[in-house]
Design a protein around this motif. Structure first.
Motif, PDB file in Angstrom:
ATOM      1  N   CYS A  18       0.832  -1.203   0.000  1.00  0.00           N
ATOM      2  CA  CYS A  18       0.000   0.000   0.000  1.00  0.00           C
ATOM      3  C   CYS A  18       0.870   1.258   0.000  1.00  0.00           C
ATOM      4  O   CYS A  18       2.048   1.219   0.359  1.00  0.00           O
ATOM      5  CB  CYS A  18      -0.901  -0.038   1.232  1.00  0.00           C
ATOM      6  N   ASP A  20       0.565   3.628   2.068  1.00  0.00           N
ATOM      7  CA  ASP A  20       0.521   4.230   3.411  1.00  0.00           C
ATOM      8  C   ASP A  20       1.917   4.453   4.018  1.00  0.00           C
ATOM      9  O   ASP A  20       2.639   3.495   4.317  1.00  0.00           O
ATOM     10  CB  ASP A  20      -0.316   3.327   4.327  1.00  0.00           C
ATOM     11  N   GLY A  46      -4.267   0.226  -0.934  1.00  0.00           N
ATOM     12  CA  GLY A  46      -5.041  -0.993  -0.703  1.00  0.00           C
ATOM     13  C   GLY A  46      -4.350  -2.286  -1.124  1.00  0.00           C
ATOM     14  O   GLY A  46      -4.879  -3.359  -0.888  1.00  0.00           O
ATOM     15  N   HIS A  82      -1.929  -4.466   5.276  1.00  0.00           N
ATOM     16  CA  HIS A  82      -1.564  -3.849   6.552  1.00  0.00           C
ATOM     17  C   HIS A  82      -2.774  -3.471   7.385  1.00  0.00           C
ATOM     18  O   HIS A  82      -3.896  -3.319   6.870  1.00  0.00           O
ATOM     19  CB  HIS A  82      -0.635  -2.638   6.344  1.00  0.00           C
ATOM     20  N   CYS A  85      -5.876  -0.131   7.106  1.00  0.00           N
ATOM     21  CA  CYS A  85      -5.739   0.337   5.719  1.00  0.00           C
ATOM     22  C   CYS A  85      -6.964   1.164   5.316  1.00  0.00           C
ATOM     23  O   CYS A  85      -8.096   0.669   5.318  1.00  0.00           O
ATOM     24  CB  CYS A  85      -5.566  -0.841   4.772  1.00  0.00           C
ATOM     25  N   GLY A  86      -6.725   2.407   4.958  1.00  0.00           N
ATOM     26  CA  GLY A  86      -7.809   3.317   4.588  1.00  0.00           C
ATOM     27  C   GLY A  86      -8.608   2.838   3.379  1.00  0.00           C
ATOM     28  O   GLY A  86      -9.810   3.101   3.276  1.00  0.00           O
TER      29      GLY A  86
HETATM   30 ZN    ZN Z   1      -3.339   1.001   3.074  1.00  0.00          ZN
END
Ligand code: ZN
Length: 139
Positions: A18, A20, A46, A82, A85-86
């Protein structure tokens, strides 16, 4: 000379994770140790979600894996999911941390199955990066 260059141009793995930023350092450190000869990185919000839920993203990602495979001959695909995760609505979307990890385990299994069709000769491994800075393996 040319041969030496082409040998140096091979890597051990291609890692999907991801975007992030909170996990960059732990993921980098982990794979620097695991794949000391080097690895390609594909980054998308994602991670596995892009392979599973969106046709355009899947096409884009499969192309990236193919380019890595063609140019650098990695033997392993490492899929990193992870915590929080948004792209999946974050930890708040799950009843607890076990349920969250189990969900990502299933995402990894689905994505692994999809990729094994296109890359049958590659070893596909799954990882789950936690906010505690631990990285668990997914089966
Ligand atoms: Zn993420």
């Amino acid at each position: 000379m040319l041969d030496q260059n082409s040998v140096a141009h091979n890597c051990e793995a291609v890692v999907l994770h991801c975007i992030d930023f909170r996990f960059n350092e732990e993921v980098d450190n982990y794979f620097d140790k695991r794949f000391p000869e080097g690895y390609d990185v594909i980054s998308i919000a994602g991670s596995c979600k892009g392979l599973l839920n969106d046709e355009e993203h899947r096409k884009f990602l499969l192309e990236q894996f193919q380019i890595s495979y063609r140019l650098h001959h990695p033997k392993t695909i490492a899929l990193v999911q992870h915590e929080d995760c948004g792209a999946y609505g974050g930890s708040k979307n799950f009843s607890d941390t076990d349920a969250e990890q189990k969900f990502h385990q299933e995402e990894f299994q689905k994505a692994g199955k999809l990729l094994s069709g296109d890359f049958p000769e590659m070893d596909i491994k799954g990882y789950y990066a936690k906010l505690s800075r631990e990285i668990a393996t997914l089966q």
